[in-house]
Write a protein that holds these residues in place. Structure first.
Motif, PDB file in Angstrom:
ATOM      1  N   ALA A 135      44.722  39.384  37.942  1.00  0.00           N
ATOM      2  CA  ALA A 135      44.724  40.848  37.927  1.00  0.00           C
ATOM      3  C   ALA A 135      46.161  41.348  37.867  1.00  0.00           C
ATOM      4  O   ALA A 135      46.495  42.235  37.066  1.00  0.00           O
ATOM      5  CB  ALA A 135      44.028  41.385  39.173  1.00  0.00           C
ATOM      6  N   ASP A 138      47.596  41.205  34.585  1.00  0.00           N
ATOM      7  CA  ASP A 138      47.077  42.274  33.717  1.00  0.00           C
ATOM      8  C   ASP A 138      47.587  43.650  34.136  1.00  0.00           C
ATOM      9  O   ASP A 138      47.092  44.687  33.651  1.00  0.00           O
ATOM     10  CB  ASP A 138      45.532  42.293  33.762  1.00  0.00           C
ATOM     11  N   VAL A 140      47.269  44.963  37.129  1.00  0.00           N
ATOM     12  CA  VAL A 140      46.349  45.576  38.091  1.00  0.00           C
ATOM     13  C   VAL A 140      46.669  45.025  39.481  1.00  0.00           C
ATOM     14  O   VAL A 140      46.597  43.824  39.727  1.00  0.00           O
ATOM     15  CB  VAL A 140      44.880  45.263  37.709  1.00  0.00           C
ATOM     16  N   LYS A 210      41.461  51.734  38.361  1.00  0.00           N
ATOM     17  CA  LYS A 210      41.504  50.679  37.344  1.00  0.00           C
ATOM     18  C   LYS A 210      41.297  49.307  37.998  1.00  0.00           C
ATOM     19  O   LYS A 210      40.867  48.367  37.345  1.00  0.00           O
ATOM     20  CB  LYS A 210      42.810  50.739  36.544  1.00  0.00           C
ATOM     21  N   GLN A 211      41.594  49.218  39.302  1.00  0.00           N
ATOM     22  CA  GLN A 211      41.322  47.976  40.023  1.00  0.00           C
ATOM     23  C   GLN A 211      39.821  47.676  40.011  1.00  0.00           C
ATOM     24  O   GLN A 211      39.394  46.552  39.785  1.00  0.00           O
ATOM     25  CB  GLN A 211      41.798  48.087  41.488  1.00  0.00           C
ATOM     26  N   ASP A 213      37.625  48.849  37.831  1.00  0.00           N
ATOM     27  CA  ASP A 213      37.220  48.514  36.457  1.00  0.00           C
ATOM     28  C   ASP A 213      37.536  47.049  36.139  1.00  0.00           C
ATOM     29  O   ASP A 213      36.737  46.347  35.527  1.00  0.00           O
ATOM     30  CB  ASP A 213      37.940  49.418  35.442  1.00  0.00           C
ATOM     31  N   TRP A 214      38.711  46.622  36.570  1.00  0.00           N
ATOM     32  CA  TRP A 214      39.119  45.226  36.304  1.00  0.00           C
ATOM     33  C   TRP A 214      38.153  44.253  36.995  1.00  0.00           C
ATOM     34  O   TRP A 214      37.725  43.262  36.400  1.00  0.00           O
ATOM     35  CB  TRP A 214      40.558  44.992  36.783  1.00  0.00           C
ATOM     36  N   LEU A 215      37.797  44.566  38.233  1.00  0.00           N
ATOM     37  CA  LEU A 215      36.873  43.698  38.981  1.00  0.00           C
ATOM     38  C   LEU A 215      35.501  43.649  38.314  1.00  0.00           C
ATOM     39  O   LEU A 215      34.874  42.588  38.234  1.00  0.00           O
ATOM     40  CB  LEU A 215      36.734  44.195  40.425  1.00  0.00           C
ATOM     41  N   GLU A 217      34.874  43.846  35.311  1.00  0.00           N
ATOM     42  CA  GLU A 217      34.963  43.055  34.092  1.00  0.00           C
ATOM     43  C   GLU A 217      35.240  41.571  34.373  1.00  0.00           C
ATOM     44  O   GLU A 217      34.725  40.696  33.675  1.00  0.00           O
ATOM     45  CB  GLU A 217      36.061  43.639  33.189  1.00  0.00           C
ATOM     46  N   HIS A 218      36.046  41.283  35.392  1.00  0.00           N
ATOM     47  CA  HIS A 218      36.540  39.912  35.541  1.00  0.00           C
ATOM     48  C   HIS A 218      36.139  39.159  36.814  1.00  0.00           C
ATOM     49  O   HIS A 218      36.325  37.933  36.874  1.00  0.00           O
ATOM     50  CB  HIS A 218      38.069  39.897  35.444  1.00  0.00           C
TER      51      HIS A 218
END
Ligand SMILES: [Zn+2]
Length: 274
Positions: A135, A138, A140, A210-211, A213-215, A217-218
């Protein structure tokens, strides 16, 4: 004596006849078997030589059969090895951890941890640190603000939450019930297992970052799932917690997301007993 010789000749004659008869019977049996085999062979050839229409129908049938079997295998629950069960262990109001529960823990990379010495189940801390680093790479910033909690710490947190509701005029019974939806009763939390982290902020608005959103997704790529989704509150009995991520391993995280199941549902689906 001459009588004896005559009798012997007679016996010799009849045994020769018997031999001929049995030879004939064996020959006939062999003939019948040969004919039967020939007929079978011929009818097989006739089947093989049937028109193309039929053979394509045959291949359609076999296609359907293989389709069915692949459908079965994809809808089949993965089997869970006994050595892998720890990843799916449920801690909730119906599955309270024993007071002597203990787990070996490893250190969370300090750069991504709010407090000193924050720890996680030693078997999964590698995946957690990899997720935090990925993260960060990226752009994040994920920060662990809660991780492994001893039963003692969980008890203190729960009691403080009960007190908060008592101060607001709730009866003891109602205060405890209310507190239990916000802070898990000791022994009923993922944090006591050492398999959960709270990230960045324990506010519902975390879902707008955005943290988050990243979680979304990933996280599953590193074996993590959101433990208390909004649409599963009736099953988990815990409020929506967009910040609370639970380790279940990569295979199960992917499967749980695919099936849209929370941990309680997934464990029941697998038929696992603890
Ligand atoms: Zn949590």
């Amino acid at each position: 004596m001459p009588q004896n010789t005559h009798a012997r000749k007679k016996r010799r004659g009849s045994s020769a006849r018997r031999a001929v008869i049995s030879l004939l019977i064996v020959t006939m049996i062999l003939l019948i078997v040969t004919i039967a085999l020939l007929v079978e062979n011929l009818s097989l050839r006739a089947q093989l030589a049937e028109p193309e229409d039929n053979s394509s129908a045959n291949s359609q049938i076999s296609d359907t059969v293989s389709d069915n079997s692949s459908e079965e295998s994809s809808s089949k629950a993965p089997t869970v090895a006994a050595a892998d069960k720890w990843k799916l262990r449920v801690a909730n109001s119906e599955n309270v951890l024993p007071a002597d529960f203990s787990v070996e823990t490893g250190l969370i990379t300090p750069a991504y941890a709010r407090d000193q010495g924050m720890s996680f189940d030693a078997r999964a801390v590698g995946d957690l640190n990899a997720m935090l680093a990925a993260a960060n790479k990226d752009g994040v910033n994920l920060l662990v603000i809660s991780c492994f909690r001893t039963l003692t710490k969980q008890t203190n947190l729960y009691n403080a939450e009960v007190q908060k509701w008592l101060n607001r005029g709730y009866s003891e019974e109602n205060a405890k019930a209310k507190a239990a939806t916000i802070v898990a009763v000791p022994g009923t939390s993922d944090h006591n297992l050492g398999l959960a982290v709270d990230l960045n902020s324990v506010e519902e608005s975390f879902e707008n970052t955005k943290q988050f959103d990243w979680l979304q997704e990933h996280a599953a790529e590193y074996g993590f799932v959101m433990r208390y989704p909004k649409h599963k509150q009736e099953i988990t009995k815990i409020i929506y917690e967009p910040w609370h991520y639970r380790y279940v391993g990569k295979e199960h995280a992917a499967k749980m997301n695919e099936l849209d199941m929370c941990l309680e549902e997934y464990v029941e689906y697998l038929g696992i007993e603890f």
